[in-house]
Design a protein around this motif. Structure first.
Motif, PDB file in Angstrom:
ATOM      1  N   MET A 135      44.868  62.621   0.199  1.00  0.00           N
ATOM      2  CA  MET A 135      43.900  61.832   0.964  1.00  0.00           C
ATOM      3  C   MET A 135      43.368  62.641   2.141  1.00  0.00           C
ATOM      4  SD  MET A 135      46.018  58.247   0.984  1.00  0.00           S
ATOM      5  CE  MET A 135      47.597  59.101   0.822  1.00  0.00           C
ATOM      6  N   LYS A 161      36.673  61.346  -6.703  1.00  0.00           N
ATOM      7  CA  LYS A 161      35.634  60.378  -7.045  1.00  0.00           C
ATOM      8  C   LYS A 161      34.730  60.907  -8.152  1.00  0.00           C
ATOM      9  CE  LYS A 161      35.440  57.950  -2.617  1.00  0.00           C
ATOM     10  NZ  LYS A 161      34.591  57.495  -1.498  1.00  0.00           N
ATOM     11  N   GLN A 211      37.498  48.457  -1.367  1.00  0.00           N
ATOM     12  CA  GLN A 211      36.180  48.026  -1.850  1.00  0.00           C
ATOM     13  C   GLN A 211      35.665  48.944  -2.953  1.00  0.00           C
ATOM     14  OE1 GLN A 211      33.599  47.723   1.562  1.00  0.00           O
ATOM     15  NE2 GLN A 211      34.505  45.788   2.240  1.00  0.00           N
ATOM     16  N   TYR A 212      35.832  50.231  -2.766  1.00  0.00           N
ATOM     17  CA  TYR A 212      35.416  51.198  -3.778  1.00  0.00           C
ATOM     18  C   TYR A 212      36.210  50.986  -5.064  1.00  0.00           C
ATOM     19  CZ  TYR A 212      35.094  55.771  -6.083  1.00  0.00           C
ATOM     20  OH  TYR A 212      34.925  56.780  -6.998  1.00  0.00           O
ATOM     21  N   ARG A 243      40.886  58.762   3.245  1.00  0.00           N
ATOM     22  CA  ARG A 243      39.785  58.651   2.296  1.00  0.00           C
ATOM     23  C   ARG A 243      40.091  59.472   1.052  1.00  0.00           C
ATOM     24  NH1 ARG A 243      35.427  61.247   3.598  1.00  0.00           N
ATOM     25  NH2 ARG A 243      36.364  62.517   5.253  1.00  0.00           N
ATOM     26  N   ARG A 264      40.413  56.697   8.985  1.00  0.00           N
ATOM     27  CA  ARG A 264      41.180  56.094   7.896  1.00  0.00           C
ATOM     28  C   ARG A 264      41.330  57.111   6.756  1.00  0.00           C
ATOM     29  NH1 ARG A 264      44.182  51.847   7.471  1.00  0.00           N
ATOM     30  NH2 ARG A 264      43.432  51.499   5.348  1.00  0.00           N
ATOM     31  N   CYS A 305      45.719  60.672  10.610  1.00  0.00           N
ATOM     32  CA  CYS A 305      44.269  60.488  10.665  1.00  0.00           C
ATOM     33  C   CYS A 305      43.712  60.931  12.013  1.00  0.00           C
ATOM     34  CB  CYS A 305      43.911  59.029  10.400  1.00  0.00           C
ATOM     35  SG  CYS A 305      43.940  58.590   8.655  1.00  0.00           S
ATOM     36  N   VAL A 316      43.719  53.163  -1.668  1.00  0.00           N
ATOM     37  CA  VAL A 316      43.201  53.969  -0.554  1.00  0.00           C
ATOM     38  C   VAL A 316      41.899  53.389  -0.002  1.00  0.00           C
ATOM     39  CG1 VAL A 316      42.485  56.279   0.165  1.00  0.00           C
ATOM     40  CG2 VAL A 316      44.278  56.012  -1.566  1.00  0.00           C
ATOM     41  N   GLU A 317      40.963  53.045  -0.900  1.00  0.00           N
ATOM     42  CA  GLU A 317      39.679  52.478  -0.493  1.00  0.00           C
ATOM     43  C   GLU A 317      39.439  51.198  -1.306  1.00  0.00           C
ATOM     44  OE1 GLU A 317      36.368  55.179  -0.291  1.00  0.00           O
ATOM     45  OE2 GLU A 317      37.671  56.923   0.039  1.00  0.00           O
TER      46      GLU A 317
END
Length: 387
Positions: free
Chosen positions: A298, A312, A360-361, A306, A304, A134, A357-358
């Motif tokens: 990613m 998505k 909350q999403y 993503r 971080r 990262c 990976v994310e």
């Protein structure tokens, strides 16, 4: 697995009338294995392995002699083909699979891979591998062609032998964990020393089957020395290095020019070729400033890992059709020429990856997914997966 002490083993051997010289050689072999790692289960002979695993001795002997056609071959189309358009998955039969699982659980899982490896051990994670890169400005990704099939039974023999297992048993374990692959590249060199047991001779040297329980951990151990050399090379040139199976990634921050990365790439490829691996030139890339840097799917250009936008977008499209009153799960599955059950597991798997990976999403998408009115869905059957 709990093992008796040398004293108790010697006492029991004497009570059973075992020849003293044979008994002392067995104890010496057990202690040699324990010095390598006290958690390893000592195994002395193929017949001993038969007793420990419950597999018939005659069956193990036929496997070692290569007198059984044991693997079921399944071809999977590659998303990004290199020299070959398909990946071959080799599935062992149930009896052999159980022996390989025993070897994995009682021997291989206790051996620490190199710190560059982020696959095939209990604390491994592709996200942890991506985190190492990262914020990078330059990223070099190298892929190896036929990674598992490049690891031969000779390399596997050396793994077991270095762990302290007797020379002949190490060879037999290597035969159990590999399969013969008829390829001119893998035909034995006539100058190569043949096994002294005539029935063990085979025209083709075995390779790691992609799909066997033993192969992932053995692949890690087979390239541990290479990992250490690449770590030292990366450190010397101001780079970071991680490996996830056959995905080799190197990165650095600002202050470097492309010619430095190109020069470093040539050094890496030379090391891989020296080790007997063929780099996949089509999937070997350099990404610098102004380009997207992606490691294991990613984005790593920020603090971080993503998810990429196209990933998505794919999920958003799935959820749109699944939630739509004009479509729904059945119509969406039909439009994709698949079953509702397969579609359910596919989308659920994508959301599971998104949550890793994310978080909350991923949690937001999972709530939408769970609110969909799904028809009855069959549970997914577990199969061997590729790397």
């Amino acid at each position: 697995m709990s093992q008796p002490s040398s004293q108790r083993y010697r006492s029991q051997g004497r009570q059973l009338g075992v020849d003293p010289e044979t008994l002392e050689r067995a104890i010496e072999a057990i202690e040699r294995i324990r010095r390598s790692d006290s958690r390893l289960t000592p195994v002395l002979t193929l017949r001993h392995l038969s007793e420990l695993t419950g597999a018939p001795y005659g069956y193990l002997r036929r496997v070692v002699r290569r007198s059984l056609g044991t693997y079921r071959q399944v071809k999977l189309r590659k998303r990004v083909p290199g020299r070959k358009r398909h990946r071959m998955i080799s599935i062992p039969p149930k009896d052999l699979q159980e022996v390989q699982q025993w070897i994995t659980h009682n021997i291989l899982r206790h051996i620490q891979p190199s710190r560059a490896s982020f696959a095939y051990h209990h604390y491994s994670s592709p996200v942890l591998a991506a985190e190492e890169h990262c914020g990078c400005e330059w990223l070099l990704k190298v892929d190896v062609e036929d990674f598992f099939h490049s690891i031969t039974e000779g390399r596997v023999w050396s793994i077991f032998y270095r762990l302290g297992y007797p020379r002949l048993l190490a060879f037999e374990l290597a035969r159990i964990a590999t399969m013969p692959l008829e390829s001119p590249d893998l035909r034995r060199d006539p100058s190569h020393r043949w096994p002294s047991i005539p029935y063990y001779q085979c025209l083709y040297e075995g390779v790691l089957p992609q799909g066997a329980p033993t192969s992932p951990m053995l692949s890690n151990l087979a390239v541990r020395d290479l990992d250490d050399r690449l770590l030292a090379l990366a450190d010397l040139h101001g780079m970071r290095y991680t490996r996830y199976s056959d995905d080799f990634a190197f990165s650095c921050g600002s202050g470097r020019e492309r010619k430095h990365i190109e020069r470093f790439k040539r050094l890496v490829l030379a090391e891989l070729l020296l080790e007997g691996f063929r780099p996949n030139q089509r999937k070997t890339t350099i990404r610098g400033p102004g380009t997207r840097r992606i490691v294991l799917g990613m984005l790593v250009d920020g603090p971080r890992p993503r998810l990429p936008r196209e990933f998505k977008d794919t999920l958003r499209l799935h959820l749109y059709y699944l939630q739509s009153a004009d479509h729904g799960p059945s119509a969406h599955a039909q439009s994709r020429h698949t079953s509702v059950s397969s579609l359910y597991h596919h989308v659920r798997g994508l959301i599971g990856w998104a949550a890793i990976v994310e978080p909350q999403y991923g949690a937001r998408l999972l709530a939408q997914f769970n609110a969909i009115s799904w028809p009855p869905v069959q549970p997914r059957r577990t199969e061997h997966s590729d790397d």
